[in-house]
Design a protein around this motif. Structure first.
Motif, PDB file in Angstrom:
ATOM      1  N   THR A  24       3.982  14.386  13.815  1.00 46.09           N
ATOM      2  CA  THR A  24       5.337  14.769  13.398  1.00 46.09           C
ATOM      3  C   THR A  24       5.822  14.012  12.167  1.00 46.09           C
ATOM      4  O   THR A  24       6.824  14.376  11.573  1.00 46.09           O
ATOM      5  N   VAL A  25       5.133  12.932  11.818  1.00 49.68           N
ATOM      6  CA  VAL A  25       5.577  12.158  10.644  1.00 49.68           C
ATOM      7  C   VAL A  25       4.891  12.728   9.396  1.00 49.68           C
ATOM      8  O   VAL A  25       3.673  12.738   9.307  1.00 49.68           O
ATOM      9  N   PRO A  26       5.686  13.225   8.446  1.00 44.21           N
ATOM     10  CA  PRO A  26       5.066  13.790   7.241  1.00 44.21           C
ATOM     11  C   PRO A  26       4.377  12.709   6.414  1.00 44.21           C
ATOM     12  O   PRO A  26       4.750  11.533   6.485  1.00 44.21           O
ATOM     13  N   PRO A  27       3.369  13.094   5.621  1.00 47.75           N
ATOM     14  CA  PRO A  27       2.565  12.105   4.880  1.00 47.75           C
ATOM     15  C   PRO A  27       3.402  11.126   4.059  1.00 47.75           C
ATOM     16  O   PRO A  27       3.137   9.916   4.091  1.00 47.75           O
ATOM     17  N   ALA A  28       4.419  11.610   3.371  1.00 47.84           N
ATOM     18  CA  ALA A  28       5.175  10.727   2.475  1.00 47.84           C
ATOM     19  C   ALA A  28       6.054   9.739   3.247  1.00 47.84           C
ATOM     20  O   ALA A  28       6.646   8.837   2.659  1.00 47.84           O
ATOM     21  N   LYS A  29       6.129   9.933   4.577  1.00 48.87           N
ATOM     22  CA  LYS A  29       6.927   9.007   5.398  1.00 48.87           C
ATOM     23  C   LYS A  29       6.052   8.167   6.328  1.00 48.87           C
ATOM     24  O   LYS A  29       6.573   7.440   7.180  1.00 48.87           O
ATOM     25  N   ALA A  30       4.738   8.270   6.150  1.00 50.13           N
ATOM     26  CA  ALA A  30       3.819   7.565   7.042  1.00 50.13           C
ATOM     27  C   ALA A  30       3.696   6.108   6.603  1.00 50.13           C
ATOM     28  O   ALA A  30       2.665   5.658   6.121  1.00 50.13           O
ATOM     29  N   GLY A  40       0.802  -1.230   0.000  1.00 48.63           N
ATOM     30  CA  GLY A  40       0.000   0.000   0.000  1.00 48.63           C
ATOM     31  C   GLY A  40       0.830   1.274   0.000  1.00 48.63           C
ATOM     32  O   GLY A  40       0.523   2.240  -0.676  1.00 48.63           O
ATOM     33  N   GLY A  41       1.912   1.286   0.805  1.00 50.10           N
ATOM     34  CA  GLY A  41       2.752   2.485   0.883  1.00 50.10           C
ATOM     35  C   GLY A  41       2.241   3.468   1.929  1.00 50.10           C
ATOM     36  O   GLY A  41       1.302   3.172   2.675  1.00 50.10           O
ATOM     37  N   PRO A  42       2.901   4.653   2.001  1.00 50.69           N
ATOM     38  CA  PRO A  42       2.557   5.626   3.035  1.00 50.69           C
ATOM     39  C   PRO A  42       1.064   5.900   3.107  1.00 50.69           C
ATOM     40  O   PRO A  42       0.404   6.017   2.072  1.00 50.69           O
ATOM     41  N   ASN A  43       0.557   6.006   4.336  1.00 54.26           N
ATOM     42  CA  ASN A  43      -0.886   6.184   4.516  1.00 54.26           C
ATOM     43  C   ASN A  43      -1.127   7.059   5.739  1.00 54.26           C
ATOM     44  O   ASN A  43      -0.879   6.657   6.867  1.00 54.26           O
ATOM     45  N   ASN A  44      -1.608   8.247   5.457  1.00 61.49           N
ATOM     46  CA  ASN A  44      -1.832   9.220   6.515  1.00 61.49           C
ATOM     47  C   ASN A  44      -3.250   9.153   7.079  1.00 61.49           C
ATOM     48  O   ASN A  44      -3.607   9.937   7.938  1.00 61.49           O
ATOM     49  N   HIS A  45      -4.056   8.229   6.540  1.00 58.75           N
ATOM     50  CA  HIS A  45      -5.459   8.095   6.972  1.00 58.75           C
ATOM     51  C   HIS A  45      -5.764   6.620   7.196  1.00 58.75           C
ATOM     52  O   HIS A  45      -6.546   6.013   6.470  1.00 58.75           O
ATOM     53  N   PRO A  46      -5.098   5.999   8.185  1.00 57.10           N
ATOM     54  CA  PRO A  46      -5.099   4.532   8.261  1.00 57.10           C
ATOM     55  C   PRO A  46      -6.355   3.895   8.835  1.00 57.10           C
ATOM     56  O   PRO A  46      -6.395   2.681   9.003  1.00 57.10           O
ATOM     57  N   GLY A  47      -7.393   4.672   9.126  1.00 57.48           N
ATOM     58  CA  GLY A  47      -8.608   4.063   9.657  1.00 57.48           C
ATOM     59  C   GLY A  47      -8.306   3.330  10.952  1.00 57.48           C
ATOM     60  O   GLY A  47      -7.721   3.892  11.867  1.00 57.48           O
TER      61      GLY A  47
END
Ligand code: 9MR
Length: 559
Positions: free
Chosen positions: A519-525, A499-506
């Motif tokens: 503190t974790v930016p979206p592209a590193k989530a 899936g890769g980075p996910n800033n909305h993981p439910g």
């Protein structure tokens, strides 16, 4: 330091126009870079880095190293004094070959109800989920009563779970077939190095391997169709098996869950497409596929309102894949039938019922939206209405220009805006790139093609985490993929896109904990952890756009 993989031109030579570029993450700005041969450390190229830029999605300050002029093949590293050295990377005409074959083979290895004995990966499991021969209706409808059983054997498992779902299945097969239709010569007999059982079952067919494999899913999809043309949503158990469960061990009852109109639309679309492509090999099968498509479409015509499952809340052991609208899928179904049959009644359906969708900008191809496939079918049909065709063409190019603008302004040249790091972001990146390839076919523009290639670089490791999200490829490969068969057998399975980075993981607790303090930016989530199902699961529809892109960008030895 993220080296960029290199593309080769169709001729098999590295093309001069294809930029080769690394991305350098910096704390202190640097000016120069060198490319060294890995063996012997000979300097083969000197260059100047681009000015530092702040990349919003990752929070990184990045500089890019363009070494497009380097004309040598081999294995190299990129070096910046005071910053460090990159992973080794290869420049070669066949640089995507193994990733391409891995992605194709991944579908064979996902087969359900089939003995998998693969000498290449070492993956073995016996016959499993044979209870699918008697899958029980979870509810009653006008055709079957609750508990009545249906034969639902066949198809691929969806992902790291053992469910089998109509909509990701249909959208996956459609993208594989689209890749085939674009360049049939890219898909040959023997290229997928089938395990013996698969080759034996395929017999002496003339089909290229890819069409043997897609038939395995199409045959299952055919079983999902109700007598009135509508299509059931999924077959699965009612509980999630533990991550240690081998397929053979999951002996729970399997159920058939309720139908959806958006799935019925997707089914009609993929069946109409398949009817066209199997026709030269097997006219009888093609006729069966076309009848299925027409029946599904007829159901939609007679039932104009969107409908999603009478048993909607039953998702305790399977994914919801819920969509409550269906206009995009109706458009795809009608346009694909129009392309396959040339019958003007399908075009009339579009003009009468969905007139605004000709000029609607397409979204990335995925289970959530089939409009781009409908647009593509209409654009490539034999006699579309010229002014409607122009509307679709313009909508497609407008969508592509917006994607291109994002790619060109991004530090890692990804197609994702900062708020698009959601579930399946890695798939979405590549699928957005594929819209650019389609736009390039409509209105050739090298910038579209390069930006599409950027998305392959992104998933293979030129991104803010440095991970290659495609198993088996790249320097820093994912290791702990959320996949039951992989985990229970301990066999590394290549060709799976996670899936890769996910800033909305439910509901994913691990991922939620990672992003909680902001503190974790979206592209590193992203977490390369077994339990991180919202970032590290694979699914058949994640790898599908990668097959399309790699088919486009790979040249491989056809001799
Ligand atoms: O890929 C799906 C994603 O778009 C959804 O947001 C997510 C939550 O509903 O589900 C993903 O699909 C999963 C499916 O529900 C069950 N099989 C595994 C799939 C990949 O994680």
């Amino acid at each position: 330091f993220i080296p960029r993989t290199t593309r080769q031109g169709k001729s098999g030579r590295v093309s001069a126009q294809r930029p080769q570029m690394g991305v350098v993450v910096v704390s202190e700005p640097a000016t120069d870079f060198e490319v060294l041969s890995q063996e012997g450390g000979e300097v083969v190229y000197n260059g100047t880095l681009s000015a530092p830029m702040d990349d919003v999605s990752s929070g990184d300050t990045v500089q890019q190293a363009d070494f497009s002029q380097l004309r040598r093949t081999g294995t190299f590293v990129l070096q910046v004094d005071g910053v460090g050295q990159s992973y080794p990377f290869r420049i070669s005409p066949d640089v995507y070959h193994s990733a391409f074959i891995d992605t194709l083979r991944s579908y064979t290895l996902q087969r359900a109800n089939f003995v998998i004995d693969d000498p290449l990966t070492g993956l073995y499991h016996g016959l499993a989920h044979m209870q699918d021969a008697e899958a029980a209706m979870y509810f009653s409808d006008e055709f079957y009563r609750e508990g009545q059983t249906l034969d639902m054997l066949g198809g691929w498992y969806d992902a790291g779970d053992f469910g089998k779902y109509t909509t990701p299945g249909a959208i996956t097969v459609a993208q594989l077939l689209l890749a085939y239709e674009w360049a049939p010569e890219t898909f040959t007999q023997g290229q997928m190095l089938f395990p013996a059982e698969v080759a034996e079952a395929a017999g002496d067919t003339e089909l290229p391997d890819l069409l043997v494999e897609t038939q395995w899913k199409l045959d299952w999809l055919l079983k999902m169709q109700r007598p009135d043309g509508a299509v059931y949503h999924k077959v699965s158990g009612a509980e999630w098996p533990s991550m240690e469960t081998r397929p053979e061990e999951d002996d729970q009852t399997r159920y058939v869950y309720g139908m959806s109109t958006y799935g019925t639309g997707m089914f009609a679309g993929v069946m109409a497409m398949a009817a066209r492509l199997y026709e030269p090999f097997d006219p009888t099968y093609s006729e069966q596929l076309l009848t299925a498509a027409k029946d599904a479409f007829q159901y939609l015509e007679a039932n104009p309102e969107p409908y999603f499952r009478e048993d909607e809340n039953q998702n305790s052991g399977s994914g919801p894949y819920d969509k409550h609208e269906d206009a995009e899928e109706r458009f795809w179904a009608a346009a694909e039938l129009f392309k396959t049959t040339g019958d003007a009644r399908y075009e009339r359906y579009l003009t009468e019922h969905l007139p605004t969708y000709f000029s609607e900008q397409p979204e990335l191809i995925g289970w959530l939206n089939g409009l781009a496939l409908g647009h593509w079918a209409y654009l490539t049909a034999e006699h579309p209405d010229p002014s409607l065709r122009e509307q679709v063409n313009q909508a497609f190019l407008d969508a592509a220009d917006a994607i291109l603008e994002q790619v060109e302004g991004d530090g890692y040249n990804t197609a994702l805006t900062p708020d698009q790091y959601t579930w399946a972001s890695a798939k979405n990146t590549v699928a957005l790139g594929n819209l650019l390839l389609m736009a390039n076919a409509l209105s050739p523009n090298e910038a579209y093609e390069n930006a599409a290639l950027d998305q392959i670089h992104y998933i293979l490791g030129r991104n803010a985490t440095g991970y290659s999200y495609l198993s088996g490829s790249g320097a820093q490969q994912v290791q702990n993929v959320h996949h039951r068969t992989w985990n229970a057998t301990g066999v590394y399975i290549p060709g799976l896109l996670v899936g890769g980075p996910n800033n909305h993981p439910g509901g994913d607790p691990l991922q939620q904990a990672l992003i909680e303090d902001g503190t974790v930016p979206p592209a590193k989530a992203y977490l390369d952890e077994l339990e991180s199902y919202s970032t590290n699961e694979y699914a058949i529809d994640y790898t599908a756009p990668v097959v399309f892109a790699l088919a486009y960008f790979s040249t491989f030895d056809r001799s």
